[in-house]
Design a protein around this motif. Structure first.
Motif, short mmCIF file in Angstrom:
data_model
loop_
_atom_site.label_atom_id
_atom_site.label_comp_id
_atom_site.label_asym_id
_atom_site.label_seq_id
_atom_site.Cartn_x
_atom_site.Cartn_y
_atom_site.Cartn_z
N ALA A 287 -49.85 47.90 -32.02
CA ALA A 287 -49.67 47.65 -30.58
C ALA A 287 -48.35 48.20 -30.09
O ALA A 287 -47.33 48.14 -30.79
CB ALA A 287 -49.74 46.15 -30.28
N ASN A 288 -48.40 48.74 -28.88
CA ASN A 288 -47.23 49.12 -28.10
C ASN A 288 -47.34 48.37 -26.78
O ASN A 288 -47.90 48.85 -25.82
CB ASN A 288 -47.20 50.64 -27.88
CG ASN A 288 -46.15 51.06 -26.88
OD1 ASN A 288 -45.20 50.33 -26.59
ND2 ASN A 288 -46.30 52.26 -26.33
N PHE A 289 -46.85 47.15 -26.78
CA PHE A 289 -47.04 46.24 -25.64
C PHE A 289 -45.86 46.31 -24.67
O PHE A 289 -44.78 46.82 -25.02
CB PHE A 289 -47.24 44.80 -26.12
CG PHE A 289 -46.28 44.38 -27.20
CD1 PHE A 289 -44.97 44.06 -26.91
CD2 PHE A 289 -46.70 44.32 -28.52
CE1 PHE A 289 -44.09 43.68 -27.90
CE2 PHE A 289 -45.82 43.94 -29.53
CZ PHE A 289 -44.52 43.62 -29.21
N PRO A 290 -46.00 45.80 -23.45
CA PRO A 290 -44.87 45.80 -22.50
C PRO A 290 -43.78 44.84 -22.96
O PRO A 290 -44.06 43.76 -23.48
CB PRO A 290 -45.52 45.34 -21.19
CG PRO A 290 -46.76 44.62 -21.60
CD PRO A 290 -47.24 45.27 -22.85
N PHE A 291 -42.52 45.24 -22.76
CA PHE A 291 -41.37 44.44 -23.18
C PHE A 291 -40.83 43.63 -22.00
O PHE A 291 -41.01 43.98 -20.84
CB PHE A 291 -40.25 45.34 -23.70
CG PHE A 291 -40.65 46.24 -24.84
CD1 PHE A 291 -41.65 45.87 -25.72
CD2 PHE A 291 -40.02 47.47 -25.02
CE1 PHE A 291 -42.03 46.71 -26.76
CE2 PHE A 291 -40.39 48.31 -26.05
CZ PHE A 291 -41.39 47.93 -26.92
N GLY A 292 -40.15 42.53 -22.33
CA GLY A 292 -39.40 41.78 -21.34
C GLY A 292 -40.24 41.09 -20.28
O GLY A 292 -39.77 40.90 -19.16
N VAL A 293 -41.46 40.70 -20.61
CA VAL A 293 -42.33 40.01 -19.66
C VAL A 293 -42.07 38.51 -19.78
O VAL A 293 -42.35 37.92 -20.83
CB VAL A 293 -43.81 40.33 -19.93
CG1 VAL A 293 -44.71 39.56 -18.95
CG2 VAL A 293 -44.06 41.82 -19.83
N HIS A 294 -41.56 37.89 -18.72
CA HIS A 294 -41.27 36.45 -18.77
C HIS A 294 -42.48 35.62 -18.35
O HIS A 294 -42.62 34.47 -18.79
CB HIS A 294 -40.08 36.13 -17.87
CG HIS A 294 -38.79 36.67 -18.41
ND1 HIS A 294 -37.56 36.48 -17.79
CD2 HIS A 294 -38.52 37.40 -19.52
CE1 HIS A 294 -36.61 37.08 -18.50
NE2 HIS A 294 -37.18 37.65 -19.55
N ASP A 295 -43.35 36.17 -17.52
CA ASP A 295 -44.52 35.43 -17.07
C ASP A 295 -45.71 35.76 -17.97
O ASP A 295 -46.74 36.27 -17.54
CB ASP A 295 -44.83 35.78 -15.61
CG ASP A 295 -45.96 34.93 -15.04
OD1 ASP A 295 -46.20 33.84 -15.60
OD2 ASP A 295 -46.60 35.36 -14.07
N VAL A 336 -48.53 46.45 -37.35
CA VAL A 336 -47.36 47.29 -37.06
C VAL A 336 -47.16 47.28 -35.55
O VAL A 336 -48.03 47.72 -34.80
CB VAL A 336 -47.58 48.73 -37.57
CG1 VAL A 336 -46.36 49.59 -37.25
CG2 VAL A 336 -47.85 48.74 -39.06
N LEU A 337 -46.00 46.78 -35.12
CA LEU A 337 -45.73 46.58 -33.71
C LEU A 337 -44.47 47.34 -33.30
O LEU A 337 -43.47 47.35 -34.03
CB LEU A 337 -45.54 45.10 -33.40
CG LEU A 337 -46.62 44.14 -33.91
CD1 LEU A 337 -46.25 42.71 -33.54
CD2 LEU A 337 -47.99 44.51 -33.36
N LEU A 338 -44.53 47.96 -32.13
CA LEU A 338 -43.36 48.59 -31.55
C LEU A 338 -42.59 47.52 -30.78
O LEU A 338 -43.16 46.85 -29.92
CB LEU A 338 -43.78 49.73 -30.62
CG LEU A 338 -42.74 50.80 -30.29
CD1 LEU A 338 -42.30 51.53 -31.54
CD2 LEU A 338 -43.31 51.78 -29.28
N MET A 339 -41.29 47.38 -31.10
CA MET A 339 -40.50 46.27 -30.56
C MET A 339 -39.22 46.81 -29.91
O MET A 339 -38.66 47.81 -30.35
CB MET A 339 -40.12 45.30 -31.67
CG MET A 339 -41.28 44.68 -32.42
SD MET A 339 -42.11 43.38 -31.49
CE MET A 339 -40.98 42.01 -31.75
N PRO A 340 -38.71 46.09 -28.90
CA PRO A 340 -37.38 46.43 -28.37
C PRO A 340 -36.31 45.99 -29.35
O PRO A 340 -36.47 44.97 -30.04
CB PRO A 340 -37.30 45.64 -27.07
CG PRO A 340 -38.17 44.46 -27.31
CD PRO A 340 -39.29 44.93 -28.19
N PRO A 341 -35.20 46.70 -29.46
CA PRO A 341 -34.17 46.32 -30.44
C PRO A 341 -33.57 44.93 -30.17
O PRO A 341 -33.13 44.27 -31.10
CB PRO A 341 -33.11 47.42 -30.30
CG PRO A 341 -33.38 48.07 -28.98
CD PRO A 341 -34.84 47.93 -28.74
#
Length: 695
Positions: A287-295, A336-341
């Motif tokens: 997955a390459n999911f959206p980062f920083g989603v609070h809702d 395997v996930l793409l993550m923000p640092p």
């Protein structure tokens, strides 16, 4: 194949942007044409600030004025999609084009040369996939407009030339690179997808719960097909247009798989709030999911059974995605996930990070080089997860990889896959600065910081080879010995020829012709140089090395003086007078700006004698002019200096001594740099334990 556009339909319209693309010019050029040419087509719609024009009239005008851009079928196909009106439907239009190409690719569908009607398209799609037909049916008009017909004929031609699947992949690549797709979410770059799949391996079921336009899944399906294995792809995507594109791309691969292969499955919806596949346990989850989603649903999902490692804080949506991946993972599977640092070190997530490590679910963290996921320029991380299993190899150990420190000559997928394969084997060997295995206990501190750079020293800070360090100590001793021997032998004396010699002004010697002072030629102030040249700079003079500077000049600008044997070079700006005789490497070079050249009569003057005497400390008082900057550097006017008048044989004797002093200064600078490096290496070696104190 190239051709002029005969595709613009009489009923279609173009905006100024569309005209600019048609002519391969900027929008400003279109505005200029409207003002300059009375025969430019008049607007047929739009607004005064954003008018639209009849496409056929525009095409005819461009052709008449020789401004119609020659392009291949693929460029025209994309331009028809990109300029489709209304612009909000471009994603849908790409999906319709893909469905049309998919029917062309299906060997069971004999469509002939005519354009199928929208009803025929849906009927034929239902024989392939009812869900796919339903998605496309919601987009199709009741009948093709002229704009649609032109577009589909161009796409059909592209499919004939390149093959339907290749044609759609080209259109997709243009789509994800355009402003119509949210870059980074619509598609995952190939090199990043390759790294992720190299880590994930293969399996019977592959799942991407935020598929975007299906880049990772399509690569997984294609790799499985090429390797002779089978995998069924599952996807969920919240964006309906992206979901359709994903399904189309997977179906293109599926048509190559044979009749026994299972078709792809794609669902539309929010994977966290409305999991469409709750019972799926996949062998590979990517997955390459959206980062920083609070809702993301923190309050509504507080008691969700997926949070086996703890309820993710509201600000830690990435840890919610990670646990969602584990919930869909088979016992022997890999996620395997793409993550923000930031997810590796944020305080709010340290409890869940610790639990993932403590239970052996997190197996590896890979730091990618920056710039791989435009438009963001930061270096992202990849997390590799697996279901906890105490019998797994290296259970409790974490692989840390810093791909930013790896060799730039080796492909990124090879670097990462080699580290992962070694980690899974019994013959792991650490690559200092690039990857190492970190025991879980070393990570489970108050911060639980998973950033690989924290656990891997930068390559520039690694302790040097201890044998080489010891060898350099011996080399340094020999360097010091040679440096001591470079000093000229001197002794106190009450009188010398130089002490009593008369002095001559260099300005007078220049007027007499026995000395020449040259400077770089002045350059034209006209904008835009037309040629560049390598020139000698003040830094080159002091280092004794070859010319490294560059200048740009107009064609009519004369080149500067060329350096000859015996020339004396003096920087025009500095804190003191530094005169050097040109070295062999500098001969023939062009004199650069900020450098002065003294050329002497070799029958009357020794160059080293002149260079040494004008470099004396007292010369600065005579030669300096107004400060050239706020840091106190001075302009040096060598015509203000004087040189002692001595017979040539005495000049040559002193010249040899002055030359030795220059060589001594050069060796001293080298010894200082070498000594500083050696001291750092010894200190690092003692600290790292690779060097010990000898008795």
């Amino acid at each position: 194949m190239t051709r002029e556009s005969s595709m613009a339909p009489s009923e279609a319209t173009l905006t100024a942007s569309g005209i600019a693309r048609l002519a391969n010019v900027g929008r400003a050029a279109v505005s200029n044409w409207r003002r300059r040419y009375a025969d430019f087509p008049t607007p047929v719609g739009g607004t005064p600030t954003s008018p639209s024009f009849d496409a056929h009239e525009v095409e005819q005008w461009l052709r008449n004025h020789g401004r119609l851009h020659q392009a291949g079928t693929e460029q025209w196909a994309w331009r028809h999609i990109e300029s489709f009106q209304p612009a909000a439907q471009i994603s849908d239009v790409l999906g319709i084009a893909g469905a049309h190409l998919l029917l062309r690719a299906d060997p069971a569908e004999a469509m002939g040369g005519s354009l199928p009607t929208p009803r025929q398209v849906i009927t034929r799609l239902r024989t392939l996939d009812a869900d796919l037909a339903k998605l496309v049916e919601n987009l199709l008009p009741k009948q093709w407009t002229a704009q649609f017909a032109t577009l589909l004929r161009t796409v059909d031609q592209l499919g004939t030339e390149q093959g339907p699947e290749t044609a759609f992949e080209y259109l997709h690549s243009r789509y994800v690179a355009s402003a119509h797709a949210m870059s980074g979410l619509a598609g995952t770059p190939e090199n990043v997808a390759e790294v992720m799949l190299a880590l994930a391996g293969s399996g019977h079921r592959t799942f991407d719960f935020t598929s975007g336009t299906g880049s990772i899944l399509r690569m997984a399906a294609d790799r499985a097909l090429r390797s002779g294995t089978a995998t069924r792809c599952y996807a969920q995507e919240i964006n309906p247009q992206y979901a359709l594109i994903t399904l189309l791309r997977l179906w293109f691969v599926h048509l190559r798989s044979g009749p026994d292969a299972m078709p792809p499955v794609v669902h539309i919806g929010d994977s966290l709030l409305a999991d469409a596949l709750p019972d799926l346990r996949a062998d590979v989850v990517v997955a390459n999911f959206p980062f920083g989603v609070h809702d993301w649903g923190h309050d509504r999902l507080a008691y969700d059974p997926r949070w086996a490692y703890g309820l993710p804080p509201r600000t830690e949506s990435e840890l919610a995605w990670a646990q969602h991946a584990l919930a869909h993972l088979s016992p022997a599977g890999t996620a395997v996930l793409l993550m923000p640092p930031a997810a590796a070190s944020r305080p709010a997530g340290r409890r869940i990070r610790a639990e993932l490590i403590r239970r052996g679910a997190l197996r590896a963290v890979i730091a990618l080089p920056p710039g791989l996921m435009p438009p963001t320029g930061i270096g992202l991380h990849i997390w590799v997860l697996a279901q906890p299993d105490s019998h797994q190899p290296r259970a409790g150990d974490l692989l840390m990889v810093d791909a930013t420190a790896a060799s730039s000559t080796q492909p990124l997928p090879e670097i990462v896959s080699a580290a992962w394969a070694a980690y899974q084997s019994d013959q792991y060997a650490e690559l200092p600065g690039v990857h190492r295995i970190v025991p879980a206990i070393d990570v489970l501190d108050d911060q639980v910081d998973l950033a690989p750079q924290r656990h891997l020293p930068p390559a520039s800070e690694l302790a040097a080879d201890p044998a080489k360090t010891v060898s350099r100590v011996g080399e340094f001793d020999r360097l010091l010995d040679r440096m001591r021997r470079r000093l000229p032998a001197v002794q106190p004396t009450p009188a010398t020829p130089l002490r009593t010699a008369p002095h001559a002004d260099i300005a007078d010697l220049v007027r007499s012709g026995s000395i020449s002072v040259l400077r770089a030629a002045s350059r034209s102030r006209a904008a835009g140089g037309t040629a560049s040249a390598v020139v000698l700079t003040a830094t080159d003079i002091l280092s004794g090395g070859p010319a490294t500077g560059t200048v740009t000049r107009a064609e009519h600008d004369a080149p500067g003086p060329r350096i000859q044997d015996g020339d004396i070079l003096v920087p025009a700006i500095g804190h003191k007078v530094n005169a050097r005789v040109a070295t062999d490497e500098q001969l023939g070079s062009e004199l650069g700006p900020g450098v002065q050249l003294i050329r002497v009569d070799a029958n009357r003057f020794d160059p080293w004698f002149v260079a040494g005497t004008i470099s004396r400390t007292a010369s600065l008082r005579l030669a300096r002019r107004a400060p050239s900057s706020a840091n106190g550097t001075l302009r040096i006017d060598i015509k203000r200096l004087t040189i002692p008048v001595l017979p040539l044989d005495q000049q040559q004797e002193y010249g040899r001594a002055f030359r030795q002093l220059v060589e001594f200064r050069t060796a001293l600078d080298q010894a200082a740099a070498t000594g500083a490096l050696l001291a750092r290496e010894i200190g690092d070696g003692l600290t790292a334990g690779t060097l010990g104190l000898s008795s």
